[in-house]
Design a protein around this motif. Structure first.
Motif, PDB file in Angstrom:
ATOM      1  N   ILE A 124       1.709   8.832  -7.631  1.00  0.00           N
ATOM      2  CA  ILE A 124       2.246   8.667  -6.279  1.00  0.00           C
ATOM      3  C   ILE A 124       3.602   7.962  -6.286  1.00  0.00           C
ATOM      4  O   ILE A 124       4.173   7.691  -5.232  1.00  0.00           O
ATOM      5  N   ALA A 125       4.130   7.668  -7.483  1.00  0.00           N
ATOM      6  CA  ALA A 125       5.395   6.932  -7.579  1.00  0.00           C
ATOM      7  C   ALA A 125       6.525   7.556  -6.759  1.00  0.00           C
ATOM      8  O   ALA A 125       7.241   6.846  -6.045  1.00  0.00           O
ATOM      9  N   PRO A 126       6.733   8.873  -6.816  1.00  0.00           N
ATOM     10  CA  PRO A 126       7.827   9.446  -6.013  1.00  0.00           C
ATOM     11  C   PRO A 126       7.669   9.179  -4.518  1.00  0.00           C
ATOM     12  O   PRO A 126       8.655   8.968  -3.809  1.00  0.00           O
ATOM     13  N   LEU A 127       6.423   9.184  -4.047  1.00  0.00           N
ATOM     14  CA  LEU A 127       6.178   8.965  -2.620  1.00  0.00           C
ATOM     15  C   LEU A 127       6.531   7.535  -2.217  1.00  0.00           C
ATOM     16  O   LEU A 127       7.059   7.293  -1.130  1.00  0.00           O
ATOM     17  N   VAL A 128       6.235   6.593  -3.106  1.00  0.00           N
ATOM     18  CA  VAL A 128       6.498   5.182  -2.818  1.00  0.00           C
ATOM     19  C   VAL A 128       7.968   4.849  -2.982  1.00  0.00           C
ATOM     20  O   VAL A 128       8.557   4.110  -2.178  1.00  0.00           O
ATOM     21  N   LEU A 129       8.582   5.394  -4.039  1.00  0.00           N
ATOM     22  CA  LEU A 129       9.939   4.988  -4.393  1.00  0.00           C
ATOM     23  C   LEU A 129      11.017   5.700  -3.581  1.00  0.00           C
ATOM     24  O   LEU A 129      12.109   5.151  -3.402  1.00  0.00           O
ATOM     25  N   ALA A 130      10.730   6.909  -3.097  1.00  0.00           N
ATOM     26  CA  ALA A 130      11.769   7.681  -2.405  1.00  0.00           C
ATOM     27  C   ALA A 130      12.423   6.919  -1.254  1.00  0.00           C
ATOM     28  O   ALA A 130      13.656   6.904  -1.149  1.00  0.00           O
ATOM     29  N   PRO A 131      11.656   6.249  -0.368  1.00  0.00           N
ATOM     30  CA  PRO A 131      12.323   5.554   0.736  1.00  0.00           C
ATOM     31  C   PRO A 131      13.223   4.408   0.281  1.00  0.00           C
ATOM     32  O   PRO A 131      14.129   4.008   0.998  1.00  0.00           O
ATOM     33  N   GLY A 132      12.943   3.878  -0.922  1.00  0.00           N
ATOM     34  CA  GLY A 132      13.719   2.717  -1.371  1.00  0.00           C
ATOM     35  C   GLY A 132      14.638   3.006  -2.539  1.00  0.00           C
ATOM     36  O   GLY A 132      14.992   2.095  -3.304  1.00  0.00           O
ATOM     37  N   LEU A 133      15.048   4.279  -2.696  1.00  0.00           N
ATOM     38  CA  LEU A 133      15.873   4.650  -3.840  1.00  0.00           C
ATOM     39  C   LEU A 133      17.160   3.819  -3.924  1.00  0.00           C
ATOM     40  O   LEU A 133      17.676   3.555  -5.006  1.00  0.00           O
ATOM     41  N   PHE A 134      17.662   3.420  -2.770  1.00  0.00           N
ATOM     42  CA  PHE A 134      18.956   2.741  -2.773  1.00  0.00           C
ATOM     43  C   PHE A 134      18.828   1.225  -2.629  1.00  0.00           C
ATOM     44  O   PHE A 134      19.818   0.536  -2.435  1.00  0.00           O
ATOM     45  N   HIS A 135      17.577   0.690  -2.733  1.00  0.00           N
ATOM     46  CA  HIS A 135      17.413  -0.761  -2.623  1.00  0.00           C
ATOM     47  C   HIS A 135      18.205  -1.497  -3.693  1.00  0.00           C
ATOM     48  O   HIS A 135      18.926  -2.456  -3.416  1.00  0.00           O
TER      49      HIS A 135
ATOM     50  N   SER B 164       0.851  -1.202   0.000  1.00  0.00           N
ATOM     51  CA  SER B 164       0.000   0.000   0.000  1.00  0.00           C
ATOM     52  C   SER B 164       0.880   1.243   0.000  1.00  0.00           C
ATOM     53  O   SER B 164       2.066   1.181   0.368  1.00  0.00           O
ATOM     54  N   LEU B 165       0.293   2.360  -0.379  1.00  0.00           N
ATOM     55  CA  LEU B 165       0.958   3.649  -0.163  1.00  0.00           C
ATOM     56  C   LEU B 165       1.240   3.827   1.321  1.00  0.00           C
ATOM     57  O   LEU B 165       2.209   4.488   1.705  1.00  0.00           O
ATOM     58  N   ALA B 166       0.417   3.186   2.163  1.00  0.00           N
ATOM     59  CA  ALA B 166       0.583   3.294   3.617  1.00  0.00           C
ATOM     60  C   ALA B 166       1.913   2.727   4.092  1.00  0.00           C
ATOM     61  O   ALA B 166       2.332   3.015   5.218  1.00  0.00           O
ATOM     62  N   ALA B 167       2.590   1.938   3.261  1.00  0.00           N
ATOM     63  CA  ALA B 167       3.913   1.442   3.629  1.00  0.00           C
ATOM     64  C   ALA B 167       4.940   2.564   3.653  1.00  0.00           C
ATOM     65  O   ALA B 167       5.944   2.489   4.371  1.00  0.00           O
ATOM     66  N   ALA B 168       4.690   3.616   2.864  1.00  0.00           N
ATOM     67  CA  ALA B 168       5.638   4.734   2.766  1.00  0.00           C
ATOM     68  C   ALA B 168       5.127   5.996   3.438  1.00  0.00           C
ATOM     69  O   ALA B 168       5.901   6.764   4.015  1.00  0.00           O
ATOM     70  N   ILE B 169       3.817   6.240   3.357  1.00  0.00           N
ATOM     71  CA  ILE B 169       3.207   7.436   3.937  1.00  0.00           C
ATOM     72  C   ILE B 169       2.325   6.999   5.097  1.00  0.00           C
ATOM     73  O   ILE B 169       1.328   6.322   4.901  1.00  0.00           O
ATOM     74  N   HIS B 170       2.681   7.381   6.299  1.00  0.00           N
ATOM     75  CA  HIS B 170       2.038   6.865   7.504  1.00  0.00           C
ATOM     76  C   HIS B 170       1.080   7.901   8.072  1.00  0.00           C
ATOM     77  O   HIS B 170       1.511   8.954   8.546  1.00  0.00           O
ATOM     78  N   THR B 171      -0.215   7.597   8.009  1.00  0.00           N
ATOM     79  CA  THR B 171      -1.229   8.559   8.413  1.00  0.00           C
ATOM     80  C   THR B 171      -1.800   8.213   9.788  1.00  0.00           C
ATOM     81  O   THR B 171      -1.760   7.051  10.207  1.00  0.00           O
ATOM     82  N   PRO B 172      -2.346   9.195  10.490  1.00  0.00           N
ATOM     83  CA  PRO B 172      -2.918   8.945  11.819  1.00  0.00           C
ATOM     84  C   PRO B 172      -4.041   7.911  11.766  1.00  0.00           C
ATOM     85  O   PRO B 172      -4.711   7.743  10.751  1.00  0.00           O
ATOM     86  N   LEU B 173      -4.238   7.240  12.878  1.00  0.00           N
ATOM     87  CA  LEU B 173      -5.317   6.276  13.102  1.00  0.00           C
ATOM     88  C   LEU B 173      -5.144   4.973  12.325  1.00  0.00           C
ATOM     89  O   LEU B 173      -6.014   4.118  12.363  1.00  0.00           O
ATOM     90  N   MET B 174      -4.017   4.826  11.623  1.00  0.00           N
ATOM     91  CA  MET B 174      -3.788   3.619  10.838  1.00  0.00           C
ATOM     92  C   MET B 174      -2.426   3.012  11.162  1.00  0.00           C
ATOM     93  O   MET B 174      -1.748   2.452  10.305  1.00  0.00           O
TER      94      MET B 174
END
Length: 273
Positions: free
Chosen positions: A232-243, A136-146
Motif C-alpha cells: 500500500i506504499a504508493p497509496l500512502v506516499l503519493a499525497p506526500g511526494l513533495f513533503h 492509518s491508510l485512512a489518512a490517505a484513502i478516505h472511505t465512506p462511514l469513517m
C-alpha cells in the motif's frame, strides 16, 4: 532494543499490547498505559517479569500522561521511545452520525496524540529518542462511514510531520505508521468488516502481527514512514511526494534558523511568566 525503554499508549490490547510483548522478547522494557486500569494490570501480569510495567492514563488528560511518564522514568530510569498508539474507531455517515461520536474520535485520536507528544518531548530530548505516531491508510484513502476516523488520522499524520521538523533540532526522530485494515478487536467491535471484509490485494485485511513487526522494525531503524503492508506504499506516499522537497526548500529559506529563534524566544517568554 536491549534495555531500551518503550512507553506505549493504548498498550493494554491490540497493536499496543503486541508491540509491548515484542519489545520485551527482544530484551527491551515496556511501559503501557490505557484508559482501562484492569486491562493494563491484566496485561502486565500476562507479560510478567521485570521488563513490563504500566498504569491507567487517559490520553485526553495531559496531567495523566505527565504522571505516567514520570512513573515510567522512575521505574526504568529513562524513556527511549514513545509510541502514540491510543485510538478509537466509530462508524457512521456524516449526515447521520452522532456529533458526540465525532467529538469523541477527535478527542482521543487527535487531542490524545497531541497531549502524548507534548508530554514525551522532555524525556525524549534527554535520550535523543524516537517518537512513533500511529496513523492509518485512512489518512490517505478516505472511505465512506469513517469520516471522523479518516479526518483524525490525517490530522495525526500532520502532527507527526510537524513534530519531525520541530524535534529534529533536539536529536529526536519521528516516525508515522500507516497500517491498512487490521484484524484487531477495535475493528471487530464496530463491525468495520462490512466495508473492508471482502477486499483483496492491496486493500485486503492483514493480521496484527504483520503491523506489530513493521512497528518494531520502525523503532529499530528510527524510520520516518512505516507502512504495512508494503504493497500500500504508493497509496500512502503519493499525497506526500513533495513533503521532503518542501521541507528542504523551507530549510534553504531559513526555517531552521527561524525555528531556533522562535523556540528560544518562546522559552524565554515562559520563564518570565
Amino acid at each position: 532494543m536491549k534495555n531500551k525503554v518503550v512507553f506505549i499508549t493504548g498498550g493494554a490490547r491490540g497493536l499496543g499490547a503486541g508491540l509491548a510483548a515484542k519489545v520485551i522478547s527482544k530484551g527491551g522494557k515496556a511501559f503501557i498505559v490505557d484508559l482501562n486500569a484492569e486491562a493494563v494490570f491484566a496485561q502486565v501480569e500476562t507479560l510478567g517479569g521485570e521488563g513490563i510495567a504500566g498504569c491507567q492514563a487517559n490520553v485526553c488528560k495531559p496531567a495523566d500522561l505527565e504522571l505516567a511518564m514520570a512513573e515510567c522514568k522512575e521505574r526504568f530510569g529513562r524513556i527511549d521511545v514513545v509510541v502514540v498508539n491510543a485510538g478509537i474507531l466509530k462508524m457512521g455517515s456524516i449526515e447521520h452520525m452522532n456529533p458526540a461520536d465525532f467529538d469523541a474520535v477527535m478527542q482521543v485520536n487527535v487531542n490524545g496524540a497531541f497531549n502524548t507528544i507534548r508530554a514525551a518531548i522532555p524525556y525524549l530530548r534527554e535520550t535523543k529518542g524516537y517518537l512513533q505516531v500511529i496513523s492509518s491508510l485512512a489518512a490517505a484513502i478516505h472511505t465512506p462511514l469513517m469520516g471522523h476516523y479518516a479526518a483524525s488520522k490525517a490530522a495525526v499524520e500532520a502532527l507527526a510531520d510537524v513534530a519531525r521538523q520541530e524535534l529534529a533540532l533536539d536529536g529526536i526522530d519521528v516516525g508515522c505508521v500507516h497500517p491498512t485494515f487490521t484484524n484487531t478487536a477495535m475493528i471487530q467491535e464496530v463491525n468495520a468488516g462490512v466495508l473492508w471484509g471482502g477486499h483483496k490485494g492491496a486493500f485486503g485485511a492483514i493480521e496484527p502481527e504483520q503491523v506489530i513487526d513493521a512497528m518494531y522494525r520502525g523503532i529499530e531503524k528510527r524510520q520516518r514512514k512505516i507502512i504495512a503492508p508494503k504493497t500500500i506504499a504508493p497509496l500512502v506516499l503519493a499525497p506526500g511526494l513533495f513533503h521532503r522537497v518542501a521541507e528542504g526548500l523551507s530549510r534553504m529559506q531559513g526555517s531552521e534558523q527561524a525555528l531556533k529563534k522562535f523556540k528560544a524566544e518562546e522559552a524565554e517568554s515562559l520563564t518570565r511568566r
